[in-house]
Design an enzyme around this catalytic site. Structure first.
Site, mmCIF file in Angstrom:
data_model
loop_
_atom_site.group_PDB
_atom_site.id
_atom_site.type_symbol
_atom_site.label_atom_id
_atom_site.label_comp_id
_atom_site.label_asym_id
_atom_site.label_seq_id
_atom_site.Cartn_x
_atom_site.Cartn_y
_atom_site.Cartn_z
ATOM 1 N N ASN A 67 0.811 -1.224 0.000
ATOM 2 C CA ASN A 67 0.000 0.000 0.000
ATOM 3 C C ASN A 67 0.838 1.265 0.000
ATOM 4 O O ASN A 67 0.329 2.351 -0.234
ATOM 5 C CB ASN A 67 -0.975 0.012 1.190
ATOM 6 C CG ASN A 67 -0.295 -0.243 2.516
ATOM 7 O OD1 ASN A 67 0.501 -1.172 2.644
ATOM 8 N ND2 ASN A 67 -0.573 0.576 3.490
ATOM 9 N N TYR A 77 16.493 -5.543 13.580
ATOM 10 C CA TYR A 77 16.205 -5.419 12.149
ATOM 11 C C TYR A 77 17.255 -6.168 11.318
ATOM 12 O O TYR A 77 16.918 -6.936 10.404
ATOM 13 C CB TYR A 77 16.189 -3.927 11.791
ATOM 14 C CG TYR A 77 15.850 -3.607 10.360
ATOM 15 C CD1 TYR A 77 14.540 -3.695 9.890
ATOM 16 C CD2 TYR A 77 16.838 -3.180 9.469
ATOM 17 C CE1 TYR A 77 14.233 -3.375 8.572
ATOM 18 C CE2 TYR A 77 16.540 -2.857 8.163
ATOM 19 C CZ TYR A 77 15.229 -2.955 7.715
ATOM 20 O OH TYR A 77 14.935 -2.639 6.414
#
Ligand code: NAP
Length: 234
Positions: free
Chosen positions: A11, A140
């Protein structure tokens, strides 16, 4: 033949650029979105990749609309940066659960129909820091390095079935994810990039389009840096 494609986190940011690039190349693209609204002109399915039931439902909707998914791009990802001594366990595990276990959920759901079709493309979006490391990003970097081992193992599992698995490792890309960094940090990173600038999301998307194309038929288990030279040597 029009291929059915699914891009997670499609998106906004890199995922949206990938979805638009593949749609422009003629694929029937479904994008997953976790919050907000689906992007205009693309078939959107709501999905949080930390929930296996959501992932399954997203694939079912994409399959009903476009047929079995032939190309899957595991792109959804988050950062929760902090130095290790201050990092709560859930700050570590949340990032692993979204970036690495999320990709496991998505790839696992994608693979069975691909095995039946005896063709498919799995593309995992990692990061330069998975290879080089980054202070404040142990969670991460671990998740992104994990994608390399995951992808290469899966490439070995699926190679004989005509399915390729590749990892794309972007560098410093202009998206919401990097916009939160202060200007001094951004400038410091830019200075360490041989090409001297951030990437546009489209520059990552074009490499994904290539890996998904027939031109990349003999590439599997590769980790492709798209980082302006930032991670050279890793
Ligand atoms: N930007 C960079 O410099 C850079 C560099 C290397 C690698 N990457 C990687 O590229 C990928 C895309 O990054 P980006 O820069 O485009 O980030 P972004 O603009 O922050 O977009 C992240 C996307 O992931 C989705 N997402 C996050 N958690 C999710 C979850 N639990 N379930 C489903 N979707 C979820 C977000 O959905 P919502 O809109 O609902 O939040 C959004 O669509 C990530 O994997 C990132 O680690 C980025």
């Amino acid at each position: 033949m029009v291929r059915s494609v699914l891009v997670t986190g499609g998106n906004r940011g890199i995922g949206l650029a990938i979805a638009r690039e593949l749609a422009a190349a003629g694929d029937a693209v479904a994008v997953t979105y976790r919050s907000g609204e689906p992007p205009e002109g693309l078939f959107g399915v709501r999905c949080d990749v930390t929930r296996a039931a959501d992932v399954d439902a997203a694939f079912e909707k994409a399959e009903a609309e476009h047929g079995p998914v032939e190309v899957v791009v595991a792109n959804a990802g988050i950062t929760k940066d902090t130095l290790l001594p201050m990092m709560k366990e859930e700050t570590f595990t949340d990032v692993i659960d979204t970036n690495l276990t999320g990709a496991y959920r998505v790839a696992k759901r994608a693979v069975r129909p691909m095995l039946r079709m005896r063709r498919g493309r799995v593309i995992l979006i990692s990061s330069v820091v998975g290879l080089s490391g980054s202070a404040g990003q142990t969670n991460y970097a671990a998740s992104k390095a994990g994608l390399v081992g995951f992808g290469r193992s899966l490439a070995r599992e699926l190679g004989s079935r005509g399915i390729t698995v590749n990892v794309v490792a972007p560098g410093f890309v202009e998206t919401d994810m990097t916009a939160v960094l202060d200007e001094a940090t951004q400038e410091q990173i830019r200075k360490s990039i041989p090409l001297g600038r951030q990437a546009h999301a489209e520059e990552i998307a074009r490499v994904v389009r290539f890996l998904a194309s027939d031109d990349a038929s003999y590439i599997t288990g590769a980790v492709i840096p798209v980082d302006g030279g930032l991670g050279m040597g890793h």
